[in-house]
Design a protein around this motif. Structure first.
Motif, PDB file in Angstrom:
ATOM      1  N   ARG A 156      19.498  24.891  -5.137  1.00 14.61           N
ATOM      2  CA  ARG A 156      20.318  25.490  -5.893  1.00 14.61           C
ATOM      3  C   ARG A 156      21.763  24.879  -6.014  1.00 14.61           C
ATOM      4  NH1 ARG A 156      19.680  29.505  -1.641  1.00 14.61           N
ATOM      5  NH2 ARG A 156      21.704  29.515  -0.385  1.00 14.61           N
ATOM      6  N   HIS A 209      14.852  24.934  -7.895  1.00  9.74           N
ATOM      7  CA  HIS A 209      14.424  24.923  -9.329  1.00  9.74           C
ATOM      8  C   HIS A 209      14.027  23.645  -9.893  1.00  9.74           C
ATOM      9  CE1 HIS A 209      18.853  23.640  -9.512  1.00  9.74           C
ATOM     10  NE2 HIS A 209      18.562  23.378 -10.965  1.00  9.74           N
ATOM     11  N   LEU A 220      12.879  28.734 -11.472  1.00 14.52           N
ATOM     12  CA  LEU A 220      13.903  28.906 -10.291  1.00 14.52           C
ATOM     13  C   LEU A 220      13.951  30.096  -9.427  1.00 14.52           C
ATOM     14  CD1 LEU A 220      16.614  30.985 -11.187  1.00 14.52           C
ATOM     15  CD2 LEU A 220      16.720  29.613 -12.960  1.00 14.52           C
ATOM     16  N   HIS A 229      16.757  20.897 -16.570  1.00 13.57           N
ATOM     17  CA  HIS A 229      17.315  21.090 -15.439  1.00 13.57           C
ATOM     18  C   HIS A 229      18.616  20.858 -15.290  1.00 13.57           C
ATOM     19  CE1 HIS A 229      18.118  20.095 -10.963  1.00 13.57           C
ATOM     20  NE2 HIS A 229      17.054  20.482 -10.754  1.00 13.57           N
ATOM     21  N   ALA A 283      10.994  33.296 -13.239  1.00 12.23           N
ATOM     22  CA  ALA A 283      12.094  33.530 -12.429  1.00 12.23           C
ATOM     23  C   ALA A 283      11.798  35.124 -11.919  1.00 12.23           C
ATOM     24  CB  ALA A 283      13.334  33.200 -12.770  1.00 12.23           C
TER      25      ALA A 283
END
Length: 263
Positions: free
Chosen positions: A225, A243, A198, A250, A157
């Motif tokens: 998201r 993501h 993500l 998750h 990220a």
């Protein structure tokens, strides 16, 4: 057209993309800034896009076309199957002489991705997937990691997405890593080298279409998201973030993402 035939078509096209990219890599390609502050584009991006559009549409004349480097039209919405392509994902890395750029090629059918490849040419990494088959890296089956806890998980990220305003409670206790190509980030999760990736900003479909299928066929979960499934070949070809991780991780990440207040 059988999915297996489509997969080989994309693999061959991705290798041909790599051949073009290597000719321009570290060779001072011409660079332009796109309108609307949309980032740079190089003569390599355009050469690859031209080759892919010509060769792929010649092979599948009834497929539509969506690419970062081709002016979009709504004609593609009339096609059952559509190529979704990013000639070079990670153009800034390519310009800087960094090896973590990729070629992302996918085929959507009625909104879902059925066939996908991501090729990282400077490392000769070919990620591939098709519906009903396990994802592979250079022909070997790959799987997402079995990490289930946030603590200690490695997450790909950007720094801004790990700021407190995006999270419920404290920022998750993860180890943040980064790669410039979204497609490659997804593949690294599919490979199990990293536990999750993500991005909370809206994503262009061409950045994530191939990686979406590659993660899912490696046993992972991919959503936007808001925890919704990704849909492709939309009139506005963007998703509400993306993501990806193994199913348990998750779920844990999704539970911590702060959703925007209703307008």
């Amino acid at each position: 057209m059988p999915v297996t035939d489509d997969l080989q078509l994309l693999i061959d096209a991705a290798y041909a993309s790599g051949d073009i990219a290597r000719k321009f890599f570290n060779a001072e390609p011409e660079v332009w800034d796109k309108a609307g502050n949309a980032g740079p584009v190089t003569e390599a991006d355009l050469a690859i896009d031209t080759m892919l559009r010509t060769d792929l549409l010649a092979a599948r004349q009834n497929y539509g076309w969506l690419s970062e480097e081709t002016e979009d039209t709504q004609d593609r919405l009339m096609n059952e199957r559509v190529f979704i392509v990013d000639p070079i994902d990670g153009t800034r890395a390519f310009i800087a002489g960094e090896q973590h750029f990729s070629h992302s090629l996918a085929i959507s059918q009625e909104g879902r991705i059925t066939t996908a490849v991501v090729y990282v040419p400077m490392m000769d990494l070919m990620f591939a997937a098709s519906e009903g088959q396990k994802s592979t890296l250079n022909g070997e089956i790959i799987n997402t990691s079995d990490q289930s806890a946030l603590e200690g998980a490695t997450v790909l990220a950007t720094k801004p997405h790990m700021q407190p305003e995006f999270w419920i409670g404290d920022v998750p206790p993860v180890k943040r890593k980064f790669r410039p190509s979204l497609a490659y980030r997804l593949c690294l999760v599919a490979q199990g080298r990293y536990d999750a990736m993500l991005t909370l900003r809206d994503c262009w479909e061409w950045d994530i279409a191939a990686g979406d299928l590659i993660v899912r066929q490696a046993g992972g979960t991919v959503t936007d998201r808001h925890n919704g499934p990704l849909y492709f070949n939309s009139p506005r070809p963007k998703t509400k973030g993306c993501h990806a991780a193994g199913p348990s991780l998750h779920k844990a990440l999704q539970a911590r993402i702060r959703q925007p207040e209703p307008q």
